[in-house]
Design a protein around this motif. Structure first.
Motif, PDB file in Angstrom:
ATOM      1  N   HIS A 109      27.308  37.582  16.503  1.00 14.50           N
ATOM      2  CA  HIS A 109      26.537  38.478  15.654  1.00 14.50           C
ATOM      3  C   HIS A 109      27.462  39.057  14.589  1.00 14.50           C
ATOM      4  CE1 HIS A 109      28.383  41.190  18.606  1.00 14.50           C
ATOM      5  NE2 HIS A 109      28.226  42.177  17.726  1.00 14.50           N
ATOM      6  N   GLY A 110      26.837  39.527  13.516  1.00  9.43           N
ATOM      7  CA  GLY A 110      27.599  40.151  12.454  1.00  9.43           C
ATOM      8  C   GLY A 110      27.673  41.663  12.625  1.00  9.43           C
ATOM      9  N   TRP A 111      28.384  42.292  11.700  1.00 14.34           N
ATOM     10  CA  TRP A 111      28.550  43.740  11.731  1.00 14.34           C
ATOM     11  C   TRP A 111      27.234  44.477  11.465  1.00 14.34           C
ATOM     12  CZ3 TRP A 111      32.700  46.403  13.295  1.00 14.34           C
ATOM     13  CH2 TRP A 111      33.940  45.751  13.307  1.00 14.34           C
ATOM     14  N   ASP A 112      27.065  45.594  12.136  1.00 17.17           N
ATOM     15  CA  ASP A 112      26.056  46.572  11.764  1.00 17.17           C
ATOM     16  C   ASP A 112      26.698  47.380  10.631  1.00 17.17           C
ATOM     17  OD1 ASP A 112      24.430  48.786  11.441  1.00 17.17           O
ATOM     18  OD2 ASP A 112      24.067  49.050  13.589  1.00 17.17           O
ATOM     19  N   LEU A 120      34.929  50.290   8.395  1.00 17.35           N
ATOM     20  CA  LEU A 120      35.343  49.074   7.702  1.00 17.35           C
ATOM     21  C   LEU A 120      36.039  49.391   6.381  1.00 17.35           C
ATOM     22  CD1 LEU A 120      32.188  46.926   8.477  1.00 17.35           C
ATOM     23  CD2 LEU A 120      34.489  46.610   9.427  1.00 17.35           C
ATOM     24  N   LYS A 121      35.625  50.455   5.735  1.00 13.75           N
ATOM     25  CA  LYS A 121      36.262  50.838   4.476  1.00 13.75           C
ATOM     26  C   LYS A 121      37.725  51.197   4.702  1.00 13.75           C
ATOM     27  CE  LYS A 121      35.164  53.433   0.303  1.00 13.75           C
ATOM     28  NZ  LYS A 121      34.128  54.280  -0.339  1.00 13.75           N
ATOM     29  N   SER A 135      37.503  39.910   4.799  1.00 14.71           N
ATOM     30  CA  SER A 135      36.193  39.272   4.822  1.00 14.71           C
ATOM     31  C   SER A 135      35.436  39.839   6.019  1.00 14.71           C
ATOM     32  CB  SER A 135      36.339  37.754   4.955  1.00 14.71           C
ATOM     33  OG  SER A 135      35.080  37.112   5.038  1.00 14.71           O
ATOM     34  N   LEU A 136      34.156  40.139   5.819  1.00 15.83           N
ATOM     35  CA  LEU A 136      33.349  40.747   6.871  1.00 15.83           C
ATOM     36  C   LEU A 136      32.312  39.757   7.391  1.00 15.83           C
ATOM     37  CD1 LEU A 136      32.688  44.313   5.382  1.00 15.83           C
ATOM     38  CD2 LEU A 136      34.586  43.530   6.818  1.00 15.83           C
ATOM     39  N   PHE A 137      32.250  39.613   8.692  1.00 16.91           N
ATOM     40  CA  PHE A 137      31.324  38.704   9.368  1.00 16.91           C
ATOM     41  C   PHE A 137      29.949  39.354   9.402  1.00 16.91           C
ATOM     42  CE2 PHE A 137      30.200  36.238  13.359  1.00 16.91           C
ATOM     43  CZ  PHE A 137      30.424  34.984  12.830  1.00 16.91           C
ATOM     44  N   VAL A 138      28.950  38.713   8.796  1.00 17.49           N
ATOM     45  CA  VAL A 138      27.618  39.321   8.693  1.00 17.49           C
ATOM     46  C   VAL A 138      26.539  38.313   9.085  1.00 17.49           C
ATOM     47  CG1 VAL A 138      28.420  40.832   6.831  1.00 17.49           C
ATOM     48  CG2 VAL A 138      27.198  38.730   6.261  1.00 17.49           C
ATOM     49  N   ASP A 139      25.393  38.841   9.466  1.00 19.97           N
ATOM     50  CA  ASP A 139      24.257  38.009   9.823  1.00 19.97           C
ATOM     51  C   ASP A 139      23.496  37.566   8.573  1.00 19.97           C
ATOM     52  OD1 ASP A 139      24.494  38.216  12.676  1.00 19.97           O
ATOM     53  OD2 ASP A 139      23.745  40.264  12.516  1.00 19.97           O
ATOM     54  N   ILE A 149      27.066  47.553   1.030  1.00 17.14           N
ATOM     55  CA  ILE A 149      27.991  48.324   1.859  1.00 17.14           C
ATOM     56  C   ILE A 149      29.286  47.546   2.057  1.00 17.14           C
ATOM     57  CG2 ILE A 149      28.364  49.318   4.154  1.00 17.14           C
ATOM     58  CD1 ILE A 149      25.383  49.937   4.262  1.00 17.14           C
ATOM     59  N   ALA A 150      29.170  46.227   2.257  1.00 15.59           N
ATOM     60  CA  ALA A 150      30.365  45.389   2.389  1.00 15.59           C
ATOM     61  C   ALA A 150      31.198  45.439   1.118  1.00 15.59           C
ATOM     62  CB  ALA A 150      29.957  43.956   2.716  1.00 15.59           C
ATOM     63  N   LYS A 151      30.529  45.385  -0.011  1.00 14.83           N
ATOM     64  CA  LYS A 151      31.228  45.480  -1.297  1.00 14.83           C
ATOM     65  C   LYS A 151      31.926  46.829  -1.434  1.00 14.83           C
ATOM     66  CE  LYS A 151      32.054  44.530  -5.728  1.00 14.83           C
ATOM     67  NZ  LYS A 151      32.960  43.454  -6.188  1.00 14.83           N
TER      68      LYS A 151
END
Length: 250
Positions: A109-112, A120-121, A135-139, A149-151
């Motif tokens: 699964h990816g990050w909530d 994460l920031k 790099s963030l693992f996402v669904d 939010i990842a950006k």
């Protein structure tokens, strides 16, 4: 330009660890993969070292630095303090942050992002200060508000968790639905200037359709199917097969 292939060496390491012997060699097969044109290597060292060992990390860093400068080293993992210290010592090109519990068999699964944006920031800032790309693992299927939010967290890329798509190998309709979900999330990231990686249960058969939907993808991290195919075709030919499936001209 076609996506780069990053060969995940976890399954090779798991096979090695069945015996107290140095073969199959993680470094040796990593070298074969890079000689065959892989764009980089991926490892996911877990706390119990059930596949990649902590000692593999500096050995692979040395392999790339000495023999394949310009190829990328990607380390995946949950951002515990031990993990962050490991990557700060190795200085990989990319660190893929995953939300795994240490007991998980594999990432699923990816990050909530809504719940973990602040955490994460802080971690992304630390990685960027060390010269590493987060790099963030996402669904697949998450909306543009969550991608934003990842950006905002400072990620340079997202990695789309493609496991559900890979699981549709016998259901064309479900596979098409997942391609669109993954593509929509990728489009949101691309529009924000984020790079897009893909990974999990990708095969020579299912890659072309996904690449047709996400032609701007930067990287595909592939391990299980690639290692399985290497038993049939050898590592060099398997890397070439996956490069062709990604649309690379050999």
């Amino acid at each position: 330009m076609a996506a780069s292939l990053s060969v995940n060496l976890n399954a090779v390491a798991m096979l090695r660890n069945r015996r107290d012997l140095p073969w199959p060699s993680v470094v040796g097969l990593g070298r074969v993969a890079l000689e065959a044109g892989a764009g980089g290597l991926t490892v996911h060292p877990r706390p119990d070292q059930r596949h990649i060992r902590f000692s593999d990390v500096p050995a692979l860093r040395q392999l790339i630095d000495r023999e394949f400068p310009g190829r990328e080293f990607n380390i995946e993992g949950y951002p515990s303090e031990d993990f962050l210290q490991l990557v700060e010592a190795a200085r990989p090109d990319q660190v893929t942050l995953v939300p795994d519990d240490p007991s998980q068999a594999t990432s699923d699964h990816g990050w909530d992002l809504a719940a973990n944006g602040g955490l994460l920031k802080d971690i992304c800032r630390r990685l960027l200060d060390g010269g590493m790309r987060p790099s963030l693992f996402v669904d697949g299927g998450i909306g543009s508000d969550l991608v934003a939010i990842a950006k905002d967290a400072g990620a340079g890329r997202i990695e789309l968790y493609t496991g559900p798509y890979g699981g549709c190998f016998n259901d064309a309709s479900a596979a098409a639905s997942w391609i669109e979900k993954l593509g929509a999330t990728a489009d949101s990231a691309h529009s924000l200037g984020l790079g897009v990686n893909i990974g999990h249960d990708l095969t020579v058969d299912n890659l072309p359709a996904l690449m047709a939907r996400i032609p701007y993808a930067d990287e595909a991290s592939i391990g299980h199917a690639l290692t399985a195919d290497a038993l049939l075709y050898g590592m060099s030919e398997t890397v070439r097969r996956f490069r062709r499936a990604l649309g690379q001209q050999l």
